[in-house]
Design a protein around this motif. Structure first.
Motif, PDB file in Angstrom:
ATOM      1  N   SER A  81     -33.634  46.812  13.244  1.00 52.11           N
ATOM      2  CA  SER A  81     -33.105  46.758  14.607  1.00 52.11           C
ATOM      3  C   SER A  81     -32.350  45.458  14.861  1.00 52.11           C
ATOM      4  O   SER A  81     -32.777  44.388  14.435  1.00 52.11           O
ATOM      5  CB  SER A  81     -34.244  46.879  15.621  1.00 52.11           C
ATOM      6  OG  SER A  81     -34.989  48.057  15.410  1.00 52.11           O
ATOM      7  N   TYR A  82     -31.218  45.580  15.570  1.00 53.82           N
ATOM      8  CA  TYR A  82     -30.444  44.441  16.071  1.00 53.82           C
ATOM      9  C   TYR A  82     -29.976  43.495  14.975  1.00 53.82           C
ATOM     10  O   TYR A  82     -29.884  42.275  15.177  1.00 53.82           O
ATOM     11  CB  TYR A  82     -31.249  43.681  17.132  1.00 53.82           C
ATOM     12  CG  TYR A  82     -31.866  44.598  18.159  1.00 53.82           C
ATOM     13  CD1 TYR A  82     -31.063  45.424  18.951  1.00 53.82           C
ATOM     14  CD2 TYR A  82     -33.251  44.680  18.324  1.00 53.82           C
ATOM     15  CE1 TYR A  82     -31.615  46.293  19.879  1.00 53.82           C
ATOM     16  CE2 TYR A  82     -33.817  45.539  19.256  1.00 53.82           C
ATOM     17  CZ  TYR A  82     -32.991  46.349  20.026  1.00 53.82           C
ATOM     18  OH  TYR A  82     -33.551  47.205  20.945  1.00 53.82           O
ATOM     19  N   ALA A  83     -29.664  44.043  13.793  1.00 53.55           N
ATOM     20  CA  ALA A  83     -29.090  43.227  12.727  1.00 53.55           C
ATOM     21  C   ALA A  83     -27.718  42.711  13.167  1.00 53.55           C
ATOM     22  O   ALA A  83     -27.025  43.331  13.976  1.00 53.55           O
ATOM     23  CB  ALA A  83     -28.957  44.052  11.447  1.00 53.55           C
ATOM     24  N   THR A  84     -27.326  41.576  12.613  1.00 55.73           N
ATOM     25  CA  THR A  84     -26.038  40.963  12.932  1.00 55.73           C
ATOM     26  C   THR A  84     -25.008  41.380  11.894  1.00 55.73           C
ATOM     27  O   THR A  84     -25.239  41.229  10.692  1.00 55.73           O
ATOM     28  CB  THR A  84     -26.157  39.429  12.950  1.00 55.73           C
ATOM     29  OG1 THR A  84     -27.109  39.044  13.943  1.00 55.73           O
ATOM     30  CG2 THR A  84     -24.817  38.783  13.267  1.00 55.73           C
ATOM     31  N   ILE A  85     -23.880  41.902  12.352  1.00 55.38           N
ATOM     32  CA  ILE A  85     -22.791  42.292  11.462  1.00 55.38           C
ATOM     33  C   ILE A  85     -21.611  41.383  11.758  1.00 55.38           C
ATOM     34  O   ILE A  85     -20.941  41.519  12.790  1.00 55.38           O
ATOM     35  CB  ILE A  85     -22.394  43.773  11.637  1.00 55.38           C
ATOM     36  CG1 ILE A  85     -23.579  44.693  11.304  1.00 55.38           C
ATOM     37  CG2 ILE A  85     -21.211  44.126  10.736  1.00 55.38           C
ATOM     38  CD1 ILE A  85     -24.393  45.121  12.497  1.00 55.38           C
ATOM     39  N   SER A  86     -21.348  40.416  10.875  1.00 53.90           N
ATOM     40  CA  SER A  86     -20.255  39.464  11.052  1.00 53.90           C
ATOM     41  C   SER A  86     -19.049  39.901  10.227  1.00 53.90           C
ATOM     42  O   SER A  86     -19.208  40.437   9.128  1.00 53.90           O
ATOM     43  CB  SER A  86     -20.680  38.056  10.624  1.00 53.90           C
ATOM     44  OG  SER A  86     -21.795  37.619  11.368  1.00 53.90           O
ATOM     45  N   PHE A  87     -17.851  39.632  10.755  1.00 47.93           N
ATOM     46  CA  PHE A  87     -16.637  40.057  10.081  1.00 47.93           C
ATOM     47  C   PHE A  87     -15.994  38.938   9.261  1.00 47.93           C
ATOM     48  O   PHE A  87     -14.942  39.124   8.693  1.00 47.93           O
ATOM     49  CB  PHE A  87     -15.608  40.573  11.094  1.00 47.93           C
ATOM     50  CG  PHE A  87     -16.073  41.768  11.875  1.00 47.93           C
ATOM     51  CD1 PHE A  87     -15.395  42.173  13.000  1.00 47.93           C
ATOM     52  CD2 PHE A  87     -17.201  42.478  11.491  1.00 47.93           C
ATOM     53  CE1 PHE A  87     -15.820  43.270  13.741  1.00 47.93           C
ATOM     54  CE2 PHE A  87     -17.641  43.576  12.218  1.00 47.93           C
ATOM     55  CZ  PHE A  87     -16.948  43.964  13.351  1.00 47.93           C
ATOM     56  N   GLY A  88     -16.611  37.761   9.271  1.00 41.75           N
ATOM     57  CA  GLY A  88     -16.098  36.689   8.433  1.00 41.75           C
ATOM     58  C   GLY A  88     -14.973  35.885   9.057  1.00 41.75           C
ATOM     59  O   GLY A  88     -14.582  34.852   8.533  1.00 41.75           O
ATOM     60  N   ASN A  89     -14.435  36.320  10.190  1.00 44.32           N
ATOM     61  CA  ASN A  89     -13.367  35.571  10.851  1.00 44.32           C
ATOM     62  C   ASN A  89     -13.771  35.185  12.270  1.00 44.32           C
ATOM     63  O   ASN A  89     -12.943  34.966  13.137  1.00 44.32           O
ATOM     64  CB  ASN A  89     -12.081  36.406  10.899  1.00 44.32           C
ATOM     65  CG  ASN A  89     -12.223  37.639  11.780  1.00 44.32           C
ATOM     66  OD1 ASN A  89     -13.334  38.042  12.111  1.00 44.32           O
ATOM     67  ND2 ASN A  89     -11.112  38.235  12.167  1.00 44.32           N
ATOM     68  N   GLY A  90     -15.078  35.112  12.522  1.00 47.79           N
ATOM     69  CA  GLY A  90     -15.559  34.763  13.853  1.00 47.79           C
ATOM     70  C   GLY A  90     -15.826  35.952  14.745  1.00 47.79           C
ATOM     71  O   GLY A  90     -16.201  35.792  15.900  1.00 47.79           O
ATOM     72  N   ASN A  91     -15.632  37.157  14.228  1.00 48.60           N
ATOM     73  CA  ASN A  91     -15.885  38.353  15.019  1.00 48.60           C
ATOM     74  C   ASN A  91     -17.172  38.998  14.544  1.00 48.60           C
ATOM     75  O   ASN A  91     -17.720  38.650  13.501  1.00 48.60           O
ATOM     76  CB  ASN A  91     -14.727  39.340  14.886  1.00 48.60           C
ATOM     77  CG  ASN A  91     -14.490  40.132  16.151  1.00 48.60           C
ATOM     78  OD1 ASN A  91     -15.420  40.347  16.923  1.00 48.60           O
ATOM     79  ND2 ASN A  91     -13.263  40.565  16.371  1.00 48.60           N
TER      80      ASN A  91
END
Length: 325
Positions: A33-43
């Motif tokens: 639950s509520y894992a963080t998915i980062s896009f690598g460019n600050g998004n």
């Protein structure tokens, strides 16, 4: 107004449900639950309580990799060209140091650290998905066992022009915002390892009073010798059933200069104060710089109207059970 709001949110949610979602699970087949998915460019964005998130190249054309993280699990990096429907995360080494094998017994007294609140809209933090705010609490009774029983969370729910309206004839704009609460050890003056892997969340809406009381007794959070940090993190708006909706970090606004990205802010606002002498509030940007923490002051944070006004702290309050034996 309330019906229109929830109809619009339901439409957005229904669209994403019909589209192909990706689900994050543990190796024991439980949702992360509520894992963080980062896009690598600050998004970035967050998975919901069922471990699901929605990502499409139509919305994020320039993204080729996702960085996925969650407390208690090893980080992952995946390419977006072949994103699977199910992602499996594996537990990291357990780093919880102070473990109580049995709950304390006997009499205790409640020690209260009162919250600091005010009604000034312009002295409030506008929460965004990318920010997490942590407040440090020292251990004032190092020889006693202390269990955290509740949080007193200062919030401001009204719109900035609420005082100009006729309160009896105007309704507050409805909203439903999901917050995640984290508890950290003190690591040389900065938030360190987590004190619990429990998923601790609460919802704030326009019906809440200026102090939101949140009971955490069942999570058995004990005060470490060096004190602890308590953080609030906005996950986004929810539907009427309390399930997290897809929320974008930025809103794209058309201007004469072209499309400008403006950070999406969420209600309620968090009142900051100048009534606390020591600096004990820390911030981080979840999707940038590896989520590094920094003290909220002029030396570390630029272009902050709150700091220019001398407002260094968020006035979070807590109640502690202090045991006699």
């Amino acid at each position: 107004m309330n019906k229109i709001y929830y109809i619009l949110l339901s439409c957005i949610f229904s669209f994403h449900v019909k589209a192909q979602n990706t689900t994050i699970i543990s190796n024991s087949q439980e949702p992360v639950s509520y894992a963080t998915i980062s896009f690598g460019n600050g998004n970035g964005l967050f998975a919901d309580d069922a471990g699901q998130f929605y990502f499409t190249k139509k919305l994020y054309k320039d993204i080729d990799s996702l960085f996925i993280s969650a407390i208690g699990f090893k980080d992952l990096r995946l390419t977006t060209d072949s994103l699977p429907k199910t992602i499996v995360m594996h537990p990291s080494i357990n780093t919880l140091d102070e473990v109580f094998l049995s709950k304390p017994k006997g009499k205790f007294k409640i020690e209260k650290i009162k919250p600091t609140v005010h009604e000034d809209y312009y002295k409030c933090w506008l929460p965004t998905i990318e920010s997490e705010i942590a407040v440090y609490f020292p251990n004032n009774n190092p020889t006693k066992t202390q269990r955290l029983s509740s949080l007193q969370i200062p919030i401001k729910v009204e719109a900035k022009d609420w005082d100009k309206r006729k309160r009896k004839t105007s309704e507050k704009r409805s909203f439903s915002t999901l917050f995640k609460v984290n508890f950290y050890e003190n690591n040389n003056g900065l938030p360190g390892d987590v004190l619990t892997y429990d998923k601790i969340v609460f919802i704030a809406n326009e019906k809440n009073e200026k102090i939101l009381e949140f009971n955490v007794t069942q999570h058995d959070i004990y005060m470490p010798k060096k004190g602890l940090f308590i953080s609030l993190q906005v996950l986004g708006y929810t539907d009427k059933n309390g399930r997290l909706l897809p929320n974008k970090k930025y809103q794209e606004i058309k201007t004469t200069r072209g499309i400008v990205k403006v950070p999406t802010t969420f209600r309620p606002l968090l009142p900051f104060t100048d009534e606390i002498s020591e600096k004990r509030t820390f911030v981080k940007r979840v999707f940038l710089n590896g989520g590094e923490w920094t003290l909220f002051d002029k030396q570390n944070v630029e272009k902050s109207n709150l700091l220019k006004a001398g407002l260094n702290n968020y006035g979070l309050g807590i109640n502690l059970e202090v045991y006699k034996e």
